[in-house]
Scaffold this active site. Structure first.
Site, mmCIF file in Angstrom:
data_model
loop_
_atom_site.group_PDB
_atom_site.id
_atom_site.type_symbol
_atom_site.label_atom_id
_atom_site.label_comp_id
_atom_site.label_asym_id
_atom_site.label_seq_id
_atom_site.Cartn_x
_atom_site.Cartn_y
_atom_site.Cartn_z
ATOM 1 N N LEU A 530 -10.056 -65.942 73.530
ATOM 2 C CA LEU A 530 -9.144 -65.245 74.444
ATOM 3 C C LEU A 530 -9.120 -63.755 74.174
ATOM 4 C CD1 LEU A 530 -6.067 -67.639 74.374
ATOM 5 C CD2 LEU A 530 -7.683 -67.325 76.232
ATOM 6 N N GLY A 531 -9.306 -63.388 72.916
ATOM 7 C CA GLY A 531 -9.236 -61.975 72.593
ATOM 8 C C GLY A 531 -9.376 -61.803 71.112
ATOM 9 N N GLY A 533 -8.108 -59.111 67.680
ATOM 10 C CA GLY A 533 -7.320 -57.987 67.189
ATOM 11 C C GLY A 533 -7.734 -57.697 65.774
ATOM 12 N N GLY A 534 -6.997 -56.815 65.131
ATOM 13 C CA GLY A 534 -7.333 -56.439 63.771
ATOM 14 C C GLY A 534 -7.248 -57.627 62.827
ATOM 15 N N PHE A 535 -6.464 -58.622 63.226
ATOM 16 C CA PHE A 535 -6.196 -59.742 62.333
ATOM 17 C C PHE A 535 -7.238 -60.841 62.457
ATOM 18 C CE2 PHE A 535 -3.831 -59.834 66.270
ATOM 19 C CZ PHE A 535 -4.431 -60.900 66.858
ATOM 20 N N GLY A 536 -7.994 -60.842 63.513
ATOM 21 C CA GLY A 536 -8.956 -61.917 63.724
ATOM 22 C C GLY A 536 -9.030 -62.283 65.191
ATOM 23 N N VAL A 538 -8.498 -64.860 68.682
ATOM 24 C CA VAL A 538 -7.586 -65.804 69.310
ATOM 25 C C VAL A 538 -8.397 -66.695 70.246
ATOM 26 C CG1 VAL A 538 -5.541 -66.097 70.727
ATOM 27 C CG2 VAL A 538 -5.710 -64.127 69.219
ATOM 28 N N LYS A 552 -4.482 -68.561 66.806
ATOM 29 C CA LYS A 552 -4.771 -67.273 66.169
ATOM 30 C C LYS A 552 -5.428 -67.578 64.828
ATOM 31 C CE LYS A 552 -2.166 -63.384 64.382
ATOM 32 N NZ LYS A 552 -0.869 -62.722 64.451
ATOM 33 N N ASP A 641 5.095 -53.837 64.878
ATOM 34 C CA ASP A 641 3.858 -53.594 65.629
ATOM 35 C C ASP A 641 4.056 -53.936 67.102
ATOM 36 O OD1 ASP A 641 1.272 -52.754 66.008
ATOM 37 O OD2 ASP A 641 0.359 -54.643 65.403
#
Ligand SMILES: *[C@@H]1O[C@H](CO)[C@@H](O)[C@H](O)[C@H]1NC(C)=O
Ligand SMILES: *[C@@H]1O[C@H](CO)[C@@H](O)[C@H](O)[C@H]1NC(C)=O
Ligand SMILES: *[C@@H]1O[C@H](CO)[C@@H](O)[C@H](O)[C@H]1NC(C)=O
Ligand SMILES: *[C@@H]1O[C@H](CO)[C@@H](O)[C@H](O)[C@H]1NC(C)=O
Ligand SMILES: *[C@@H]1O[C@H](CO)[C@@H](O)[C@H](O)[C@H]1NC(C)=O
Ligand SMILES: *[C@@H]1O[C@H](CO)[C@@H](O)[C@H](O)[C@H]1NC(C)=O
Ligand SMILES: *[C@@H]1O[C@H](CO)[C@@H](O)[C@H](O)[C@H]1NC(C)=O
Ligand SMILES: *[C@@H]1O[C@H](CO)[C@@H](O)[C@H](O)[C@H]1NC(C)=O
Length: 829
Positions: A530-531, A533-536, A538, A552, A641
Site C-alpha cells: 500500500l505504501g 514510510g521511514g519505518f518500513g 505497509v 505495517k 509525527d
C-alpha cells in the site's frame, strides 16, 4: 463601414454591442475586419474578441483572439503567427472565391484559411467557445465547417478543443508555444498525440521528446496522476478509426480556464481566471516533478520521487554503472542481473510491476480485444518482446499492449499506494529468478491451442507454489523459533503482554502468527503493497475470514526499536476513538515486528481533493482525535509525527489519525518532555522540538496548525515556496494574511464550495497554533471550541518558521518547485 451600417440597422440587442464594442460576431463576403478602422468580431455571449493586436513594444500587428472581459489581455489564438504585418493596413475578409484571407498593403496575402472546399455563400463567425469558423450560411453542423481555428491551435488549449488527429484527413491538432512572450511565432516546444501503435501525448522540445503522459488506460494517461476527477473540468479521450483526440470541458460554464504551453519555463500550465482578484491563478502544471523529465533514469530505470537515489532499477535489473550510480550515469540505465535466453521458453518468466507509468510506446503494439493470457502468449512467442500489459484497466482489465526493445521512461506513479487505478506491467525476466514469487514459469512451446492446457497447468503450478510458500513460511518460522532468539522472542512477547496486562485491565489484543500474515498478504507480494514510510512497508491483506487489513511491517533497520514498537502497541490498543485508526493485532516473530490495522479504503489525506465542507469535516475530525489523545484518553499521548500522510480516510471520508510509533505516553499531568532523539517529519515540527528536542502537546498543536494550513491552501509546507519571497508555506501564508490577501492563499478548487468566513476562521486558528512560543499556542480542546464557535479570536503572534534543511539553489530548481506547488493544488495534497 459595412460593419457599422449592419449594426445600426440591427435590433437593439446589437445596438448594445455597438455602443460598447462596435462589433458583431460574424461577417459575410461583403464585409471585413480592418485594423485601421478598429473593427473586430465579438462572440455572441461577449466572451471572446477577434481583432488586431501588438505585443510588447513592437509595431508588429497580428490577427488574434482574446478574452473580451479579461483586463490582462490573454491571447488564445493567432492567425499570422510567423508573419506579422508591419503597419495597420491589415484587413480580414472573404475574397470572391470564398476564402478567408488576411491582406496587408497592396492586397498582399499575409495569411489565409486553407479550406478545402469553395464556399457558395460563406460566413465567418466567432463562436462562444473562442472558435473562429468558416461555414456555409445555413450550415450549423460542426462536422461540416469549411475551416475552424480550433483545428489550427496556437499555444492555448481551450475547452472543447480537440488535441490530436483527424485520421480521415491526416489533420493534426497540436499546440506550439510562442517563441517568447512578445513573439507569437512557433517556438520549439510543442505538444500533441503521437501516432504510435499505442498512442500517448508527447511534449517535444524541437525534435527531442521532452515529456510524455504515458498511454491512455481507460481512466487517465498512465503517467498522469494529476489527471483525475476534479471540480473544474472533465475530459474525454477518443480513439477510433476516424479520430484520435483528447478534449476537456468546464463543468461549470462560468469557470474560465485554459491550458497553455509556455516556452519561457518549459511547462504546460493550466490557469483559472479568478474574477474577484482579476487574476489568472495557476491550477496545475506539467512537468510536475523531476521524474517527468523524459528518460531521466535510462532503460529499465524506475524514477521514484522520494527515493535516494531517485533512479532505481526495476526488479531483475541492476545499474549499468554500479560503481558510480550518480546522476550522470542514470541515463545509462540498468541491465539484466541474469542474461535472458530467448530460445528456451521454459526459462522465461514475467515479473509483475504495479503502479508504474507505462514505458515509452515508440516500439509498441496493441490489440484492444485480446486478454492478458493471450497477451502473455504473444509476448512469449517473440524474442524482441520485453513487456506486456492490459490497455484498459477498467473492469479488471482488458486489451493487450506489447513493448519491443528496451523499456524507457518508467516512473513510479502510485506515490501513496492506496490508489485503485493502478496499472500492472509484466516485464520479461529469466525464470531462474524464481525466488521471486511473482515469476510464473512458462511451459515450453505455447501456442493458442495450448492456452487451455496451459491454464490448467497454471492452476496446478499456482497450487504447488502456494503449498510451497506456506510450507516455506512455516519452515522459516519454525527455524526462527528454533534459533536462539526464540527465547528472546518469547521474552518480548511476554513483555508486551505484561505491559498490556499491567496497564490495562483485560485488554485482549490478538497475536497473529507470521504465517497467517504471510498468507493474508500473499507472502508480502509487491502488488499488495500500500505504501512505505521511514519505518518500513505497509501491505494490504485479507484474512481467512475475509476481513481486510493493513499490515505495517517494520523494517529491521527502522528507527523504531522494540521499545517504540511496544509503545505503539500499548498506545493504540488502549485508545478507541472514531477518529483514531484501530489496531486489530500484532505479530512479533524473530526479527519481524508487525502491526495489524483496520484497512482504510480511501488512503491517506495527502492524496485527496475535495470541496470545503468535506475538508472542514476532516479538520474537525482530526482536531477531535488529537484532543482525545492529549486530554481525554486515560493516558496522555503526544503524537509527535502528525502529518497529512498519517491521517487516513475511511470509506465515508472520516479522518483517522494513525501511526503512533513515535507517540510517548505519560501518566498524570506530565505534558512536557525532552528527547535526545528527535523524530518527526521536517516541515511539521515545532521550532522548539526541531531545535531543542523539547516536545509537548503544544508541539502537536503546531503540527496541527501546519496540517490545517495545508488543507486550506492545498499545498505542502515542505518543498513549497512562493516565487517572490522564497518562504515556505507558513511564511508565505503569514505574509499574505498580514497584507490582507488571504484569498490568494486558498486552494483554487475550494473557491466555489467554501464558506469564506469559516475558511478564514480556520486560517486564523491555524496561525494561533503556529505561534513561535509554545505557551502562546492554544490546547486542542480550545482549538475544537474555536472551530465550532463564532466568538472573536485572539490576534496571533508571529509564527515559528522552521524552514528545514532544503534550500533553493539554481533557478532550474525553482521552476520545478513551482510546478510542484501548482500540481499539488490540483491534487489537494
Ligand atoms: C482567394 O484566396 C485564396 C487563398 O489565398 C486564393 O487561392 C484564391 O485565388 C483567392 N481568390 C481570388 C478570386 O482572389
Ligand atoms: C505598394 O505599392 C506601391 C505602389 O504600387 C509601392 O510603391 C509600394 O512599395 C508597395 N508596398 C509594398 C509593401 O509592397
Ligand atoms: C494549409 O496551409 C499550410 C501552410 O500554408 C499547409 O502547410 C497545410 O498543409 C495546409 N493544409 C491544408 C489542409 O491544405
Ligand atoms: C510564461 O509564463 C510566464 C509566467 O506566467 C509569463 O510571464 C511568460 O510571458 C510566459 N511565456 C510565454 C512565452 O508565454
Ligand atoms: C530545448 O532544446 C534546446 C535546443 O536543443 C536546448 O538548448 C534546451 O536546453 C532545451 N530545453 C530543455 C528545457 O530541455
Ligand atoms: C462534461 O461536463 C459537461 C458540462 O457539465 C457535460 O455536458 C459533459 O457531458 C461532460 N462530459 C463528460 C465526458 O463527462
Ligand atoms: C486482435 O485480437 C483478436 C482476438 O484475439 C483477433 O480476433 C483480432 O484479429 C486481432 N486484431 C489484430 C489487428 O491483430
Ligand atoms: C517480433 O516483433 C518484431 C517487432 O514487431 C517483428 O519485427 C518481428 O518480426 C517479430 N518476430 C516474430 C518471430 O514474430
Amino acid at each position: 463601414m459595412g460593419v457599422s451600417a449592419f449594426v445600426f440597422l440591427s435590433s437593439s440587442l446589437f445596438l448594445f454591442y455597438s455602443v460598447f464594442s462596435n462589433a458583431v460576431d460574424s461577417i459575410t463576403q461583403s464585409q471585413s475586419i480592418s485594423d485601421s478602422k478598429g473593427t473586430n468580431l465579438v462572440s455572441k455571449d461577449g466572451g471572446f474578441v477577434l481583432g488586431f493586436f501588438s505585443t510588447g513594444n513592437s509595431n508588429n500587428r497580428y490577427l488574434g483572439i482574446w478574452y473580451k472581459n479579461i483586463p490582462v489581455r490573454t491571447v488564445v489564438w493567432v492567425a499570422n503567427r510567423g508573419n506579422p504585418i508591419r503597419d495597420s493596413s491589415g484587413v480580414l475578409m472573404l475574397n470572391s472565391s470564398g476564402s478567408l484571407v488576411l491582406l496587408s498593403q497592396n492586397r498582399t496575402v499575409v495569411w489565409s484559411a486553407n479550406s478545402t472546399k469553395e464556399a457558395g455563400s460563406p460566413v465567418v463567425e466567432l463562436l462562444d467557445s473562442g472558435n473562429l469558423v468558416l461555414r456555409e450560411k445555413n450550415e450549423e453542423n460542426p462536422e461540416s465547417y469549411l475551416w475552424q481555428s480550433f483545428d489550427y491551435p496556437s499555444d492555448t488549449w481551450l475547452p472543447g478543443m480537440k488535441l490530436g488527429w483527424d485520421l480521415r484527413t491526416g489533420l493534426e491538432r497540436r499546440l506550439t508555444a510562442w517563441k517568447s512572450p512578445d513573439d507569437p511565432s512557433p517556438g520549439e516546444l510543442s505538444c500533441g498525440i503521437v501516432l504510435h501503435n499505442y498512442p500517448e501525448i508527447v511534449t517535444k522540445n524541437g525534435s527531442k521528446i521532452y515529456g510524455r503522459t504515458g498511454p491512455w488506460n481507460g481512466i487517465r494517461f498512465s503517467g498522469a496522476l494529476w489527471l483525475k476527477a476534479n471540480p473544474v473540468y472533465n475530459f474525454t479521450f477518443v480513439s477510433n478509426k476516424d479520430e484520435l483526440y483528447f478534449m476537456y470541458h468546464t463543468i461549470k460554464k462560468s469557470v474560465i480556464t485554459r491550458a497553455v504551453l509556455n516556452q519561457t519555463f518549459y511547462v504546460n500550465e493550466r490557469y483559472i481566471w479568478i474574477e474577484a482578484d482579476k487574476k489568472w491563478i495557476p491550477y496545475c502544471s506539467v512537468p510536475q516533478d523531476k521524474c517527468d523529465s523524459y528518460n531521466l533514469c535510462g532503460a529499465y530505470g524506475n524514477c521514484k520521487i522520494g527515493d535516494s537515489p531517485i533512479c532505481q532499477c526495476v526488479e531483475g535489473f541492476k545499474p549499468k554503472s554500479p560503481e558510480t550510480w550518480n546522476p550522470d550515469d542514470w541515463a545509462k540505465g540498468c541491465v539484466r542481473t541474469t542474461e535472458l535466453s530467448c530460445k528456451d521458453k521454459d526459462k522465461i518468466g514475467f515479473v509483475k510491476l504495479v503502479g508504474l507509468k507505462l514505458p515509452d510506446t515508440t516500439y509498441s503494439w496493441m490489440n484492444e480485444s485480446m486478454n492478458l493470457n493471450e497477451c502473455e502468449v504473444k509476448c512469449l512467442n517473440n524474442c524482441s518482446c520485453t513487456a506486456y500489459s492490459n490497455t484498459d484497466i477498467r473492469d479488471g482489465g482488458s486489451g493487450c499492449a506489447i513493448w519491443y526493445g528496451d523499456l524507457i521512461d518508467i516512473r513510479q506513479v502510485a506515490a501513496n499506494g492506496q490508489d485503485a487505478n493502478l496499472q500492472d506491467v509484466y516485464i520479461r525476466i529469466p525464470a531462474s529468478k524464481k525466488v521471486n514469487q511473482e515469476v510464473s514459469p512458462k511451459k515450453k512451446k505455447v501456442n493458442q491451442e495450448d492456452v487451455i492446457d496451459k491454464q490448467k497447468m497454471k492452476v496446478r503450478v499456482a497450487v504447488a507454489i502456494a503449498i510451497a510458500v506456506v510450507f516455506g513460511v512455516l519452515l522459516i518460522a519454525y527455524c526462527i523459533c528454533k534459533r536462539k532468539n526464540f527465547r528472546e522472542k518469547m521474552k518480548n512477547k511476554r513483555m508486551i503482554d505484561q505491559n498490556i496486562d499491567g496497564q490495562n485491565e483485560d485488554l485482549e489484543l490478538p497475536f497473529y502468527s507470521l504465517a497467517t500474515i504471510a498468507i493474508a498478504t500473499n507472502k508480502f507480494s509487491s502488488n499488495t503493497k500500500l505504501g512505505e514510510g521511514g519505518f518500513g512497508l505497509v501491505y494490504k491483506g485479507i484474512l481467512a475470514d475475509g476481513q481486510e487489513i493493513a499490515v505495517k511491517r517494520l523494517s529491521q533497520n527502522s528507527r523504531q526499536g522494540l521499545s517504540e514498537f511496544k509503545n505503539e502497541v500499548i498506545s493504540i490498543a488502549k485508545l478507541q476513538h472514531r477518529n483514531l485508526v484501530r489496531l486489530l493485532g500484532y505479530c512479533i516473530e524473530g526479527e519481524e515486528k508487525m502491526l495489524i490495522y483496520e484497512y482504510m479504503p480511501n488512503g491517506s489525506l495527502d492524496s485527496f481533493i475535495f470541496g470545503w465542507p468535506m475538508r472542514f469535516n476532516i479538520i474537525c475530525g482530526i482536531a477531535r482525535g488529537l484532543q482525545y489523545l492529549h486530554e481525554d484518553s486515560r493516558l496522555r499521548i503526544i503524537h509527535r509525527d502528525l502529518k497529512a500522510s498519517n491521517i487516513l480516510l475511511d470509506s465515508k471520508m472520516n479522518p483517522k489519525i494513525s501511526d503512533f510509533g513515535m507517540a510517548r505516553s505519560f501518566g498524570g499531568d506530565q505534558t512536557e518532555g525532552n528527547t535526545n532523539r528527535v523524530v518527526g517529519t521536517c516541515g511539521y515540527m515545532a521550532p522548539e522540538y526541531a531545535i531543542d528536542g523539547l516536545f509537548s502537546v503544544k508541539s502537536d498543536v503546531f503540527s496541527f496548525g501546519i496540517l490545517l494550513l495545508e488543507i486550506i491552501c492545498g499545498k505542502k509546507n515542505r518543498g513549497s515556496f512562493h516565487l517572490e519571497y522564497s518562504l515556505n508555506l507558513v511564511g508565505h501564508a503569514w505574509k499574505s494574511w498580514k497584507e490582507g490577501r488571504t484569498l490568494e492563499l486558498i486552494d483554487t478548487c475550494l473557491k466555489d464550495s467554501c464558506i469564506l468566513s469559516e475558511l478564514e476562521r480556520c486560517l486564523h486558528i491555524s496561525f494561533l497554533c503556529l505561534q513561535q512560543h509554545h505557551e502562546d499556542r492554544p490546547n486542542m480542546s480550545f482549538v475544537v471550541m474555536m472551530l465550532h464557535s463564532e466568538s472573536s479570536l485572539q490576534e496571533p503572534k508571529e509564527p515559528g518558521f522552521y524552514v528545514g534543511k532544503k534550500s533553493l539553489s539554481s533557478s532550474k530548481n525553482q521552476s520545478s518547485s513551482t510546478n510542484e506547488i501548482t500540481i499539488t493544488s490540483l491534487d489537494g495534497r
